[in-house]
Scaffold this motif. Structure first.
Motif, PDB file in Angstrom:
ATOM      1  N   CYS A  28      -6.984   0.844   2.416  1.00 30.25           N
ATOM      2  CA  CYS A  28      -7.863   1.167   1.295  1.00 30.25           C
ATOM      3  C   CYS A  28      -8.330  -0.118   0.610  1.00 30.25           C
ATOM      4  N   CYS A  31      -7.088   0.426  -3.455  1.00 25.61           N
ATOM      5  CA  CYS A  31      -5.684   0.280  -3.883  1.00 25.61           C
ATOM      6  C   CYS A  31      -4.874  -0.595  -2.929  1.00 25.61           C
ATOM      7  N   CYS A  42      -8.276   7.490   1.731  1.00 27.04           N
ATOM      8  CA  CYS A  42      -6.955   6.987   1.366  1.00 27.04           C
ATOM      9  C   CYS A  42      -6.075   8.130   0.864  1.00 27.04           C
ATOM     10  N   HIS A  44      -3.451   7.779  -0.831  1.00 26.98           N
ATOM     11  CA  HIS A  44      -2.803   7.382  -2.080  1.00 26.98           C
ATOM     12  C   HIS A  44      -3.706   7.592  -3.292  1.00 26.98           C
ATOM     13  N   CYS A  45      -4.981   7.224  -3.156  1.00 27.23           N
ATOM     14  CA  CYS A  45      -5.868   7.304  -4.323  1.00 27.23           C
ATOM     15  C   CYS A  45      -7.130   8.130  -4.053  1.00 27.23           C
ATOM     16  N   SER A  47      -9.690   7.378  -2.274  1.00 31.26           N
ATOM     17  CA  SER A  47     -10.912   6.596  -2.061  1.00 31.26           C
ATOM     18  C   SER A  47     -11.421   6.740  -0.627  1.00 31.26           C
TER      19      SER A  47
HETATM   20 ZN   LIG Z   1      -6.354   3.889  -2.068  1.00 29.44          ZN
END
Ligand SMILES: [Zn+2]
Length: 139
Positions: A28, A31, A42, A44-45, A47
């Motif tokens: 990403c 992040c 992503c 995690h976030c 994106s």
């Molecule tokens: Zn991310």
């Protein structure tokens, strides 16, 4: 490679690498974290600003168990019984995958558990329809 919302191309890119013994994830740009196996965005976030990266294939086996029943697909029924494990890739992500180099017996799994965590290396198991990532216990 710059990922886009075109998920099928990302999946193709992952499997083409796997067939050639190249292990791929996405990184990403927002992040900085890796997603494995790669998806369009992503994990995690959320994106979509991600790019493809190659992994070393080096990892650590955190925990392993035998599968009481194989994953519900004929490709896995053919190789059952097998050992399944939680694996932390050197680059960070944790994945679940087939583990080779240990028999799926209570005795061998207990011995492995007492020895662990143990280093493992990614490998490609070519099935009839698709390649599958597996991890071999290092001697
Ligand atoms: Zn991310």
């Amino acid at each position: 490679m710059q990922a886009t919302a075109e998920q099928p191309s990302m999946i193709r890119w992952y499997y083409e690498g796997l067939s050639a013994g190249v292990y791929r994830a996405i990184k990403c740009a927002d992040c900085g974290k890796l997603t494995f196996p790669p998806t369009g965005c992503c994990e995690h976030c959320g994106s979509w600003n991600v790019e493809g990266v190659e992994l070393s294939g080096e990892a650590t086996l955190l925990f392993a168990s035998h599968n009481i029943t194989p994953a519900c697909h004929p490709r896995f029924e053919k190789i059952a019984p097998y050992v399944y494990g939680h694996i932390q890739l050197k680059e960070g992500p944790i994945a679940q995958a087939i583990v080779r180099g240990v028999d799926p017996t209570p005795e061998d799994l207990q011995a492995l558990f007492e020895k662990g965590p143990v280093p493992v290396q990614a490998a490609t198991l070519q099935m009839d329809d698709l390649p599958v990532i597996v991890f071999d216990i290092k001697a």
